[in-house]
Write a protein that holds these residues in place. Structure first.
Motif, PDB file in Angstrom:
ATOM      1  N   ALA A   1       0.603  -0.828   0.155  1.00  0.00           N
ATOM      2  CA  ALA A   1       0.166   0.224   0.101  1.00  0.00           C
ATOM      3  C   ALA A   1       0.842   1.004   0.044  1.00  0.00           C
ATOM      4  O   ALA A   1       0.300   2.657  -0.515  1.00  0.00           O
ATOM      5  CB  ALA A   1      -0.801   0.126   1.123  1.00  0.00           C
ATOM      6  N   GLY A   2       2.024   1.482   0.332  1.00  0.00           N
ATOM      7  CA  GLY A   2       3.081   2.441   1.134  1.00  0.00           C
ATOM      8  C   GLY A   2       3.830   2.829  -0.598  1.00  0.00           C
ATOM      9  O   GLY A   2       3.329   1.969  -1.414  1.00  0.00           O
ATOM     10  N   PRO A   3       4.312   3.900  -0.368  1.00  0.00           N
ATOM     11  CA  PRO A   3       5.795   3.684  -1.563  1.00  0.00           C
ATOM     12  C   PRO A   3       6.040   2.427  -1.598  1.00  0.00           C
ATOM     13  O   PRO A   3       7.495   2.349  -1.016  1.00  0.00           O
ATOM     14  CB  PRO A   3       6.214   5.051  -1.174  1.00  0.00           C
ATOM     15  N   GLU A   4       7.006   1.701  -2.989  1.00  0.00           N
ATOM     16  CA  GLU A   4       8.052   1.736  -3.224  1.00  0.00           C
ATOM     17  C   GLU A   4       8.969   1.446  -3.012  1.00  0.00           C
ATOM     18  O   GLU A   4       9.300   2.207  -3.843  1.00  0.00           O
ATOM     19  CB  GLU A   4       7.082   0.449  -4.776  1.00  0.00           C
ATOM     20  N   PRO A   5      10.428   0.544  -3.181  1.00  0.00           N
ATOM     21  CA  PRO A   5      12.008   1.076  -3.304  1.00  0.00           C
ATOM     22  C   PRO A   5      12.513   1.218  -4.488  1.00  0.00           C
ATOM     23  O   PRO A   5      11.353   0.044  -5.536  1.00  0.00           O
ATOM     24  CB  PRO A   5      12.023   0.524  -2.487  1.00  0.00           C
ATOM     25  N   MET A   6      12.942   1.875  -5.180  1.00  0.00           N
ATOM     26  CA  MET A   6      13.180   0.959  -6.587  1.00  0.00           C
ATOM     27  C   MET A   6      14.372   1.252  -6.493  1.00  0.00           C
ATOM     28  O   MET A   6      15.823   1.731  -6.523  1.00  0.00           O
ATOM     29  CB  MET A   6      12.760   2.265  -7.449  1.00  0.00           C
ATOM     30  N   SER A   7      15.103  -0.105  -7.580  1.00  0.00           N
ATOM     31  CA  SER A   7      16.328   0.018  -7.885  1.00  0.00           C
ATOM     32  C   SER A   7      17.261   1.039  -9.203  1.00  0.00           C
ATOM     33  O   SER A   7      16.924   1.560  -9.458  1.00  0.00           O
ATOM     34  CB  SER A   7      16.758  -1.461  -8.835  1.00  0.00           C
ATOM     35  N   GLU A   8      18.494   1.200  -8.876  1.00  0.00           N
ATOM     36  CA  GLU A   8      19.297   1.571  -9.296  1.00  0.00           C
ATOM     37  C   GLU A   8      18.706   1.695 -10.933  1.00  0.00           C
ATOM     38  O   GLU A   8      19.061   3.348 -11.579  1.00  0.00           O
ATOM     39  CB  GLU A   8      20.896   1.852  -8.964  1.00  0.00           C
ATOM     40  N   VAL A   9      18.524   0.398 -11.411  1.00  0.00           N
ATOM     41  CA  VAL A   9      18.884   0.043 -12.249  1.00  0.00           C
ATOM     42  C   VAL A   9      17.281   0.654 -13.359  1.00  0.00           C
ATOM     43  O   VAL A   9      17.208   1.161 -14.197  1.00  0.00           O
ATOM     44  CB  VAL A   9      18.667  -1.560 -12.727  1.00  0.00           C
ATOM     45  N   ALA A  10      16.235   0.157 -11.970  1.00  0.00           N
ATOM     46  CA  ALA A  10      14.678   0.835 -12.655  1.00  0.00           C
ATOM     47  C   ALA A  10      14.787   1.806 -12.383  1.00  0.00           C
ATOM     48  O   ALA A  10      14.110   2.786 -13.624  1.00  0.00           O
ATOM     49  CB  ALA A  10      13.954  -0.086 -11.675  1.00  0.00           C
ATOM     50  N   ARG A  11      15.401   2.700 -11.743  1.00  0.00           N
ATOM     51  CA  ARG A  11      15.326   4.381 -11.522  1.00  0.00           C
ATOM     52  C   ARG A  11      16.678   5.112 -13.219  1.00  0.00           C
ATOM     53  O   ARG A  11      16.099   5.546 -13.570  1.00  0.00           O
ATOM     54  CB  ARG A  11      16.243   4.880 -10.337  1.00  0.00           C
TER      55      ARG A  11
ATOM     56  N   THR B   1      10.301  -9.369   4.711  1.00  0.00           N
ATOM     57  CA  THR B   1       9.389  -9.500   3.617  1.00  0.00           C
ATOM     58  C   THR B   1       9.524  -9.020   1.857  1.00  0.00           C
ATOM     59  O   THR B   1      11.040  -7.736   1.567  1.00  0.00           O
ATOM     60  CB  THR B   1       8.112  -8.492   3.461  1.00  0.00           C
ATOM     61  N   VAL B   2       9.208  -9.632   1.203  1.00  0.00           N
ATOM     62  CA  VAL B   2       9.546  -9.295   0.150  1.00  0.00           C
ATOM     63  C   VAL B   2       8.966  -8.158  -0.378  1.00  0.00           C
ATOM     64  O   VAL B   2       7.896  -7.635  -0.509  1.00  0.00           O
ATOM     65  CB  VAL B   2       9.177 -10.292  -0.888  1.00  0.00           C
ATOM     66  N   GLY B   3       9.022  -7.400  -0.799  1.00  0.00           N
ATOM     67  CA  GLY B   3       9.332  -6.078  -1.876  1.00  0.00           C
ATOM     68  C   GLY B   3       9.532  -5.736  -2.998  1.00  0.00           C
ATOM     69  O   GLY B   3      10.972  -6.105  -3.437  1.00  0.00           O
ATOM     70  N   VAL B   4       9.595  -5.219  -3.769  1.00  0.00           N
ATOM     71  CA  VAL B   4      10.844  -4.556  -5.260  1.00  0.00           C
ATOM     72  C   VAL B   4      11.845  -4.021  -4.683  1.00  0.00           C
ATOM     73  O   VAL B   4      11.775  -2.849  -3.720  1.00  0.00           O
ATOM     74  CB  VAL B   4       9.589  -3.216  -5.864  1.00  0.00           C
TER      75      VAL B   4
ATOM     76  N   ARG C   1      15.841 -11.462  -8.022  1.00  0.00           N
ATOM     77  CA  ARG C   1      15.543 -10.415  -7.546  1.00  0.00           C
ATOM     78  C   ARG C   1      14.402  -9.050  -8.204  1.00  0.00           C
ATOM     79  O   ARG C   1      13.663  -9.728  -8.988  1.00  0.00           O
ATOM     80  CB  ARG C   1      16.860  -9.426  -8.026  1.00  0.00           C
ATOM     81  N   ILE C   2      13.548  -8.291  -7.638  1.00  0.00           N
ATOM     82  CA  ILE C   2      12.178  -8.102  -7.311  1.00  0.00           C
ATOM     83  C   ILE C   2      12.371  -6.078  -8.517  1.00  0.00           C
ATOM     84  O   ILE C   2      12.702  -6.039  -7.148  1.00  0.00           O
ATOM     85  CB  ILE C   2      10.968  -8.388  -6.418  1.00  0.00           C
ATOM     86  N   GLY C   3      11.883  -7.045  -9.683  1.00  0.00           N
ATOM     87  CA  GLY C   3      12.384  -4.953  -9.908  1.00  0.00           C
ATOM     88  C   GLY C   3      10.906  -4.716 -10.405  1.00  0.00           C
ATOM     89  O   GLY C   3      10.136  -5.231 -10.656  1.00  0.00           O
ATOM     90  N   GLU C   4      10.918  -3.639 -10.626  1.00  0.00           N
ATOM     91  CA  GLU C   4       9.273  -2.895 -11.759  1.00  0.00           C
ATOM     92  C   GLU C   4       9.436  -3.117 -12.557  1.00  0.00           C
ATOM     93  O   GLU C   4       8.530  -3.233 -13.400  1.00  0.00           O
ATOM     94  CB  GLU C   4       9.710  -1.577 -11.300  1.00  0.00           C
ATOM     95  N   LEU C   5      11.013  -3.031 -13.342  1.00  0.00           N
ATOM     96  CA  LEU C   5      11.097  -3.240 -15.345  1.00  0.00           C
ATOM     97  C   LEU C   5      11.493  -3.870 -15.552  1.00  0.00           C
ATOM     98  O   LEU C   5      12.564  -4.692 -14.386  1.00  0.00           O
ATOM     99  CB  LEU C   5      11.795  -1.551 -15.175  1.00  0.00           C
TER     100      LEU C   5
ATOM    101  N   THR D   1      10.008  -9.641 -12.350  1.00  0.00           N
ATOM    102  CA  THR D   1       9.277  -8.573 -12.138  1.00  0.00           C
ATOM    103  C   THR D   1       8.215  -8.452 -11.187  1.00  0.00           C
ATOM    104  O   THR D   1       7.419  -9.382 -11.260  1.00  0.00           O
ATOM    105  CB  THR D   1       8.900  -7.316 -13.730  1.00  0.00           C
ATOM    106  N   ALA D   2       7.619  -7.141 -10.597  1.00  0.00           N
ATOM    107  CA  ALA D   2       6.494  -7.169  -9.611  1.00  0.00           C
ATOM    108  C   ALA D   2       4.875  -7.409 -10.473  1.00  0.00           C
ATOM    109  O   ALA D   2       4.473  -8.369  -9.389  1.00  0.00           O
ATOM    110  CB  ALA D   2       6.919  -5.772  -8.664  1.00  0.00           C
ATOM    111  N   ALA D   3       5.006  -7.375 -11.210  1.00  0.00           N
ATOM    112  CA  ALA D   3       3.866  -7.365 -11.957  1.00  0.00           C
ATOM    113  C   ALA D   3       3.960  -8.614 -12.805  1.00  0.00           C
ATOM    114  O   ALA D   3       2.573  -9.289 -13.279  1.00  0.00           O
ATOM    115  CB  ALA D   3       3.652  -6.858 -12.977  1.00  0.00           C
TER     116      ALA D   3
END
Length: 158
Positions: free
Chosen positions: A3-13, A83-86, A103-107, A117-119
């Protein structure tokens, strides 16, 4: 996702910053082609102007979305190791007995075979779970399970 803001890897950033730079350049090019309102032109010119204005709005919306995501990731801090998160690194044992670290990533990143990916079905199943949890998810061959062996930080530590 949580529910909160998700962190982002440097690769995704980095990928989002590259996309943002390209979108800003494209937006500037589109803005330069938007005509002067004092010269109405014919209907074809008006339709073309409307199309360019619509494209500028689409670019503005995507730019705003990326800027918001980058701000959110900055506020989120590093991913939890509980716990597992992005951004998490997760060691899993699959239903067939094989083990893997992902590794769990956004992109998605074609150059990173360990990125999930998280999706994705596995990524969605892992999110929010902790070491020792068993998760089920769909694959092209049917449903399967995985057990989370450990959850670590992006640098691979636990």
């Amino acid at each position: 996702m949580t529910a909160g803001p998700e962190p982002m890897s440097e690769v995704a950033r980095s990928a989002l910053n590259r996309e943002l730079a390209a979108l800003r350049t494209e937006r500037a090019n589109v803005a330069a082609t938007l005509g002067d309102a004092d010269e109405p032109g014919d209907r074809a010119d008006q339709a073309d102007e409307l199309n360019r204005a619509t494209e500028a709005e689409r670019l503005d919306a995507r730019i705003e979305e990326i800027e918001g995501r980058l701000r959110e990731a900055s506020a989120a801090g590093p991913p939890s190791t509980g716990t597992v998160g992005v951004g998490s690194t997760v060691r899993v044992r699959f239903g067939d007995g094989s083990e893997s670290t992902v590794r769990i990533g956004e992109l998605a990143d074609a150059d990173d075979p360990d990125l999930v990916t998280a999706a994705s079905p596995l990524g969605r199943a892992l999110l929010g779970h902790a070491a020792g949890d068993s998760v089920a998810y769909a694959t092209p061959l049917g449903r399967t399970t995985a057990v989370i062996l450990s959850v670590g930080s992006p640098d691979g530590g636990s």
